[in-house]
Motif scaffolding. Structure first.
Motif, PDB file in Angstrom:
ATOM      1  N   ASP A  40       0.977  -1.176   0.096  1.00  0.00           N
ATOM      2  CA  ASP A  40       0.097  -0.029   0.036  1.00  0.00           C
ATOM      3  C   ASP A  40       1.005   1.559  -0.088  1.00  0.00           C
ATOM      4  OD1 ASP A  40      -2.422  -1.282   0.300  1.00  0.00           O
ATOM      5  OD2 ASP A  40      -2.718  -1.477   1.970  1.00  0.00           O
ATOM      6  N   LYS A  41       1.932   0.717   0.913  1.00  0.00           N
ATOM      7  CA  LYS A  41       2.675   2.266   0.912  1.00  0.00           C
ATOM      8  C   LYS A  41       3.378   3.210  -0.528  1.00  0.00           C
ATOM      9  CE  LYS A  41       5.788   4.799   3.904  1.00  0.00           C
ATOM     10  NZ  LYS A  41       5.334   5.644   4.574  1.00  0.00           N
ATOM     11  N   GLU A  44       1.626   4.717  -2.837  1.00  0.00           N
ATOM     12  CA  GLU A  44       0.720   5.756  -2.755  1.00  0.00           C
ATOM     13  C   GLU A  44       2.286   6.648  -3.104  1.00  0.00           C
ATOM     14  OE1 GLU A  44       0.531   6.274   1.755  1.00  0.00           O
ATOM     15  OE2 GLU A  44      -1.070   4.954   1.902  1.00  0.00           O
ATOM     16  N   ARG A  48       1.711   9.207  -5.928  1.00  0.00           N
ATOM     17  CA  ARG A  48       2.301  10.479  -5.760  1.00  0.00           C
ATOM     18  C   ARG A  48       3.106  11.077  -7.298  1.00  0.00           C
ATOM     19  NH1 ARG A  48       6.607  11.651  -3.243  1.00  0.00           N
ATOM     20  NH2 ARG A  48       6.673   9.966  -2.689  1.00  0.00           N
ATOM     21  N   LYS A  76      -4.061   5.832 -10.960  1.00  0.00           N
ATOM     22  CA  LYS A  76      -3.856   4.477  -9.732  1.00  0.00           C
ATOM     23  C   LYS A  76      -4.394   2.792 -11.275  1.00  0.00           C
ATOM     24  CE  LYS A  76      -6.877   3.251  -6.096  1.00  0.00           C
ATOM     25  NZ  LYS A  76      -7.611   2.936  -5.264  1.00  0.00           N
TER      26      LYS A  76
END
Length: 87
Positions: A40-41, A44, A48, A76
């Motif tokens: 998940d990190k 992200e 970004r 995404k």
């Protein structure tokens, strides 16, 4: 006779060094592992970075929400595809 042993931990710390399991052998790590590195990190971070590279920012969100949502959905989807291909 084969024994049922617990799985080896992916990273260990011994003698002041971190070691990473690769295959059946541990190799020293040059940098200590980040404790919260998760998929998940990573997702992200990719989103970004892609948004920044494409100029998708809060200014666009304030001016044209639909364009911002569409751009972020595309980013995404692309980021998820990058993660799928890297597995």
């Amino acid at each position: 006779m084969e024994q049922n042993l617990p799985p080896l931990p992916p990273i260990i710390f011994e003698n002041g060094l971190y070691y990473e399991l690769r295959g059946e052998q541990y190799y020293p790590c040059l940098l200590p592992p980040e404790p919260d590195t998760t998929e998940d990190k990573l997702l992200e971070t990719i989103i970004r970075q892609m948004a920044e590279a494409q100029g998708i920012n809060e200014d666009l969100k304030a001016r044209d929400q639909m364009a911002w949502v569409g751009a972020m959905n595309n980013i995404k989807s692309a980021a998820l595809e990058i993660l799928r291909e890297s597995k």
